[in-house]
Design an enzyme around this catalytic site. Structure first.
Site, PDB file in Angstrom:
ATOM      1  N   GLU A 230       1.093  -1.038  -0.231  1.00  8.38           N
ATOM      2  CA  GLU A 230      -0.033   0.006   0.290  1.00  8.38           C
ATOM      3  C   GLU A 230       1.147   1.702  -0.288  1.00  8.38           C
ATOM      4  O   GLU A 230       0.523   2.246   1.165  1.00  8.38           O
ATOM      5  CB  GLU A 230      -1.280  -0.360   1.171  1.00  8.38           C
ATOM      6  N   GLU A 325      -4.823  -8.240  -1.249  1.00 14.14           N
ATOM      7  CA  GLU A 325      -5.026  -8.676  -0.361  1.00 14.14           C
ATOM      8  C   GLU A 325      -6.467  -7.874  -0.146  1.00 14.14           C
ATOM      9  O   GLU A 325      -7.175  -6.619  -0.872  1.00 14.14           O
ATOM     10  CB  GLU A 325      -4.387  -7.931   1.029  1.00 14.14           C
TER      11      GLU A 325
END
Length: 471
Positions: A230, A325
């Site tokens: 991220e 994810e």
């Protein structure tokens, strides 16, 4: 792990069917197995009785047609992130109970769900008890030769468990990603946020090499890495901001050349963040220096639409796509999460060229621990470890199991259509079996045909349910 909650199902309009439809009786030899999970939890990944037989009696029901002549991507696998916290709580089970659970998760016998892909954090994720890396130093010190590099923080839980898992499934594929580099490499000297200092780009590249080599020495092969989890979410603990141009620079001038010099064939996968910014992986892949080193790009779905994967695939069709994810929330409902995740994470990612579909953490305890200060407190593992001899299978278990148990590594996605509330994806396995996964996004039972090679089976799937069909 981003903390916006995307696990609620979309609103559906109830359609009243009068009289209630009934599946026509089937006769003859069973030609198709059917495994079912209902959103009301009355049936959980159970093989259904009765015979499903191909025929050619005409009817007016919708057709779900499976066409193996139209092929798409080859599948690497389905699974979870084995967070440090996941390994820690699973290790609280008794030795016998832990071994039984690992065989169920990673084995391919009748009771196994055959998980084929794992994601690891390089150092801590926010679902470790505390943040750490493999080269932490007192404030003000640096280690440009990485002489103090050590996997010690993961020697208690993660590495022993990986060895047990590999003994059960020697072909499991593993992707690893860092939440933060050592803080002495960062411009804010903190686990949270900041950016990698340019003078440490090459040292950090060597840190990845050391990690891959050290894991290999433990008998653990890292198939792929991403440079940063991220990269546009610097508020997590740990985390780091890494803009697209920084990632491209890091890959083309440091990480790629260091992998090449070390003769590593570990794949470098870009991005590893939400579907709302396809321009990020497109920018990295569009960098002519970085492109040759990059295998593909990875995605989460806390923001954006799953179709972003196809957008990136269409821009660079020779590069791979990975879905890495999505979390289920402690505040979500079983039915809503089952539908949304199967529709988007499993079916959606696969229909948009992904080679993997991974849910977030494999396990935590009943308090949704452990996590770092500031880390995710609502992330619900696929399993809840209750005590040394008790665990609960949560919705994340069934989301993945409906694919992992039946679609092994090396399967190829083949053509299938959606129809009304029925969302589908189909595969052909290395053994030649056809597997069709269907999610009924509506509230009511739907009758339909599964059509293949000119004949069909007429069957039904209840609303809020997921079925896997194998023939």
């Amino acid at each position: 792990m981003a903390t916006s909650n995307c696990s609620s199902s979309s609103d559906t309009t109830e359609v009243v069917v009068t009289p209630a439809p009934t599946t026509p009786p089937t006769t003859g030899t069973n030609q198709m197995d059917f495994w079912l999970t209902k959103g009301n939890q009355t049936i959980l990944l159970q093989k259904q009785p009765g015979n499903l037989t191909f025929g050619n009696s005409t009817n007016t029901y919708a057709n779900i047609e499976v066409d193996e002549s139209k092929t798409f991507q080859t599948i690497d696998g389905f699974g979870y992130t084995l967070t440090g916290g996941s390994a820690q709580v699973i290790n609280q089970l008794s030795a016998q109970k832990r071994q039984e659970l690992l065989k169920e998760l990673f084995g391919n016998d009748a009771n196994g769900i055959a998980i084929s892909y794992l994601r690891l954090s390089i150092g801590a994720s926010d679902l470790n008890a505390t943040p750490f890396t493999y080269d932490d130093l007192p404030n003000g010190q640096t280690d440009v030769t990485l002489s103090k590099f050590s996997l010690t923080p993961d020697q208690a839980d993660v590495i022993p468990m990986l060895k047990e898992i590999i003994a059960i499934n020697p072909t499991i594929k593993i992707m690893a990603t860092p939440w933060s580099p050592p803080v002495w490499m960062k411009d804010n000297n903190s686990f949270v946020g900041g950016s990698l200092k340019p003078e440490f780009y090459n040292v950090y590249a060597k840190y990845f090499v050391k990690y891959i080599q050290a894991m290999k020495a433990e008998g653990i092969t890292i198939d792929a890495i991403t440079p940063q989890n991220e990269p546009l979410h610097p508020g997590n603990n740990p985390s780091m901001l890494m803009l697209a141009q920084q990632q491209a620079d890091f890959i083309k001038n440091h990480l790629g050349p260091e992998f090449k010099a070390a003769n590593l064939n570990t794949k470098i996968v870009a991005y590893d963040h939400n579907c709302n910014k396809p321009e990020y992986p497109i920018a990295v892949l569009g960098d002519t220096g970085a492109n040759p080193f990059v295998d593909g790009s990875a995605f989460h779905l806390y923001e954006g639409d799953i179709s972003a994967l196809e957008t990136v695939h269409n821009a660079f069709p020779t590069k791979n796509i990975y879905f890495t994810e999505q979390y289920t929330s402690s505040t979500g409902s079983f039915s809503g999460d089952l539908k949304w995740h199967v529709k988007n994470v499993i079916i959606g990612s696969m229909r948009n060229w992904s080679k993997t579909a991974l849910e977030w953490n494999l396990a935590n305890n009943a308090s949704f621990d452990p996590n770092t200060p500031g880390g995710c407190t609502t992330c619900k593992g696929a399993l809840t470890i209750n005590s040394s001899d008790s665990f609960t299978r949560n919705v994340g278990y069934y989301i993945i199991a409906h694919a992992s148990k039946f679609v092994p590594t090396g399967s190829v996605r083949i053509s299938s259509n959606n129809s009304g509330n029925l969302n589908t994806v189909a595969f052909k396995t290395p053994a030649g079996k056809k597997v069709l996964l269907i999610e009924n996004d509506g509230e009511t039972t739907t009758l339909f045909n599964i059509k293949y090679n000119g004949t069909w089976i007429t069957t039904s799937l209840e609303g809020n349910s997921v079925g896997t069909y194998i023939w």
